[in-house]
Motif scaffolding. Structure first.
Motif, PDB file in Angstrom:
ATOM      1  N   VAL A 170       0.853  -1.187   0.000  1.00 37.68           N
ATOM      2  CA  VAL A 170       0.000   0.000   0.000  1.00 37.68           C
ATOM      3  C   VAL A 170       0.888   1.235   0.000  1.00 37.68           C
ATOM      4  O   VAL A 170       1.796   1.357   0.828  1.00 37.68           O
ATOM      5  N   THR A 171       0.630   2.118  -0.945  1.00 33.36           N
ATOM      6  CA  THR A 171       1.389   3.361  -1.072  1.00 33.36           C
ATOM      7  C   THR A 171       0.539   4.518  -0.566  1.00 33.36           C
ATOM      8  O   THR A 171      -0.676   4.551  -0.788  1.00 33.36           O
ATOM      9  N   TYR A 172       1.186   5.460   0.101  1.00 32.81           N
ATOM     10  CA  TYR A 172       0.511   6.633   0.653  1.00 32.81           C
ATOM     11  C   TYR A 172       1.179   7.882   0.090  1.00 32.81           C
ATOM     12  O   TYR A 172       2.403   7.933  -0.015  1.00 32.81           O
ATOM     13  N   ARG A 173       0.407   8.872  -0.260  1.00 26.42           N
ATOM     14  CA  ARG A 173       0.924  10.183  -0.633  1.00 26.42           C
ATOM     15  C   ARG A 173       0.086  11.208   0.123  1.00 26.42           C
ATOM     16  O   ARG A 173      -1.133  11.224   0.016  1.00 26.42           O
ATOM     17  N   ILE A 174       0.760  12.041   0.884  1.00 24.61           N
ATOM     18  CA  ILE A 174       0.095  13.091   1.646  1.00 24.61           C
ATOM     19  C   ILE A 174       0.668  14.420   1.197  1.00 24.61           C
ATOM     20  O   ILE A 174       1.882  14.625   1.259  1.00 24.61           O
ATOM     21  N   VAL A 175      -0.196  15.293   0.741  1.00 21.01           N
ATOM     22  CA  VAL A 175       0.207  16.634   0.333  1.00 21.01           C
ATOM     23  C   VAL A 175      -0.450  17.596   1.308  1.00 21.01           C
ATOM     24  O   VAL A 175      -1.679  17.694   1.375  1.00 21.01           O
ATOM     25  N   TRP A 203      -4.390  16.779   1.133  1.00 17.69           N
ATOM     26  CA  TRP A 203      -4.740  15.818   0.093  1.00 17.69           C
ATOM     27  C   TRP A 203      -4.055  14.510   0.449  1.00 17.69           C
ATOM     28  O   TRP A 203      -2.831  14.462   0.606  1.00 17.69           O
ATOM     29  N   ILE A 204      -4.838  13.440   0.576  1.00 16.32           N
ATOM     30  CA  ILE A 204      -4.297  12.130   0.936  1.00 16.32           C
ATOM     31  C   ILE A 204      -4.723  11.129  -0.122  1.00 16.32           C
ATOM     32  O   ILE A 204      -5.905  11.049  -0.478  1.00 16.32           O
ATOM     33  N   GLY A 220     -11.958  10.147   6.435  1.00 20.59           N
ATOM     34  CA  GLY A 220     -11.968  11.575   6.108  1.00 20.59           C
ATOM     35  C   GLY A 220     -12.647  12.413   7.178  1.00 20.59           C
ATOM     36  O   GLY A 220     -12.169  13.498   7.524  1.00 20.59           O
ATOM     37  N   ASN A 221     -13.760  11.917   7.734  1.00 22.20           N
ATOM     38  CA  ASN A 221     -14.447  12.652   8.797  1.00 22.20           C
ATOM     39  C   ASN A 221     -13.598  12.749  10.059  1.00 22.20           C
ATOM     40  O   ASN A 221     -13.557  13.792  10.711  1.00 22.20           O
ATOM     41  N   ARG A 222     -12.904  11.671  10.391  1.00 18.15           N
ATOM     42  CA  ARG A 222     -12.029  11.719  11.578  1.00 18.15           C
ATOM     43  C   ARG A 222     -10.885  12.708  11.385  1.00 18.15           C
ATOM     44  O   ARG A 222     -10.539  13.458  12.299  1.00 18.15           O
ATOM     45  N   LEU A 223     -10.295  12.726  10.193  1.00 17.35           N
ATOM     46  CA  LEU A 223      -9.213  13.672   9.917  1.00 17.35           C
ATOM     47  C   LEU A 223      -9.719  15.111   9.924  1.00 17.35           C
ATOM     48  O   LEU A 223      -9.068  16.012  10.464  1.00 17.35           O
ATOM     49  N   MET A 253      -9.356  21.736   4.794  1.00 18.06           N
ATOM     50  CA  MET A 253     -10.256  20.892   4.017  1.00 18.06           C
ATOM     51  C   MET A 253      -9.480  19.624   3.674  1.00 18.06           C
ATOM     52  O   MET A 253      -8.342  19.695   3.232  1.00 18.06           O
ATOM     53  N   VAL A 254     -10.088  18.475   3.903  1.00 20.38           N
ATOM     54  CA  VAL A 254      -9.432  17.191   3.695  1.00 20.38           C
ATOM     55  C   VAL A 254      -9.977  16.544   2.423  1.00 20.38           C
ATOM     56  O   VAL A 254     -11.188  16.341   2.292  1.00 20.38           O
ATOM     57  N   HIS A 255      -9.082  16.243   1.482  1.00 21.23           N
ATOM     58  CA  HIS A 255      -9.420  15.509   0.264  1.00 21.23           C
ATOM     59  C   HIS A 255      -8.819  14.120   0.426  1.00 21.23           C
ATOM     60  O   HIS A 255      -7.610  13.994   0.610  1.00 21.23           O
ATOM     61  N   LEU A 256      -9.649  13.104   0.362  1.00 17.83           N
ATOM     62  CA  LEU A 256      -9.177  11.736   0.561  1.00 17.83           C
ATOM     63  C   LEU A 256      -9.492  10.911  -0.679  1.00 17.83           C
ATOM     64  O   LEU A 256     -10.649  10.764  -1.068  1.00 17.83           O
ATOM     65  N   ALA A 257      -8.447  10.414  -1.313  1.00 24.75           N
ATOM     66  CA  ALA A 257      -8.589   9.549  -2.481  1.00 24.75           C
ATOM     67  C   ALA A 257      -7.998   8.197  -2.123  1.00 24.75           C
ATOM     68  O   ALA A 257      -6.954   8.127  -1.483  1.00 24.75           O
ATOM     69  N   TRP A 258      -8.675   7.127  -2.544  1.00 25.49           N
ATOM     70  CA  TRP A 258      -8.152   5.818  -2.207  1.00 25.49           C
ATOM     71  C   TRP A 258      -8.570   4.774  -3.233  1.00 25.49           C
ATOM     72  O   TRP A 258      -9.601   4.910  -3.888  1.00 25.49           O
ATOM     73  N   HIS A 259      -7.729   3.772  -3.371  1.00 26.86           N
ATOM     74  CA  HIS A 259      -8.017   2.614  -4.197  1.00 26.86           C
ATOM     75  C   HIS A 259      -7.396   1.405  -3.523  1.00 26.86           C
ATOM     76  O   HIS A 259      -6.196   1.189  -3.585  1.00 26.86           O
TER      77      HIS A 259
END
Length: 105
Positions: free
Chosen positions: A31-36, A43-44, A85-88, A96-102
């Protein structure tokens, strides 16, 4: 075992990019993570393959407020992105939290 964390600043904008990888289930799932992190936005992206299949946006108006969420892309029937996303957003009410996942189910 986590891969080394890489961090780089993006110009004078105050943005930081963090990339790291974690291996789970006896080296079967990577699993790869990118946090900006930007001044007013986070942006996660979390994924086991380079796809964007789920995207949600979350925001809270204060530490005690219930976060608002909107699903922009929704490929899997899962509340993983909404709950994370709600917890973050609740912990980071100024962003503002943008959460993208696959992640394959």
């Amino acid at each position: 075992m986590a891969a080394p964390l890489t961090e780089q600043a993006e110009g004078d904008s105050g943005s930081l990019i963090h990339d790291f990888t974690e291996v789970f289930f006896n080296n079967e799932v990577k699993v790869t993570y990118r946090i900006v992190s930007m001044p007013r936005c986070l942006w996660i992206w979390i994924g086991d393959s380079p796809l964007l299949s789920n995207l949600s946006v979350h925001t809270a108006r204060g530490a005690d407020a219930l976060p608002s969420a909107a699903k922009l892309l929704h490929a899997f029937e899962s509340d993983f992105g909404t709950s994370l996303g709600n917890r973050l957003a609740k912990k980071l009410p100024e962003k503002m939290v943008h959460l993208a996942w696959h992640l394959k189910p």
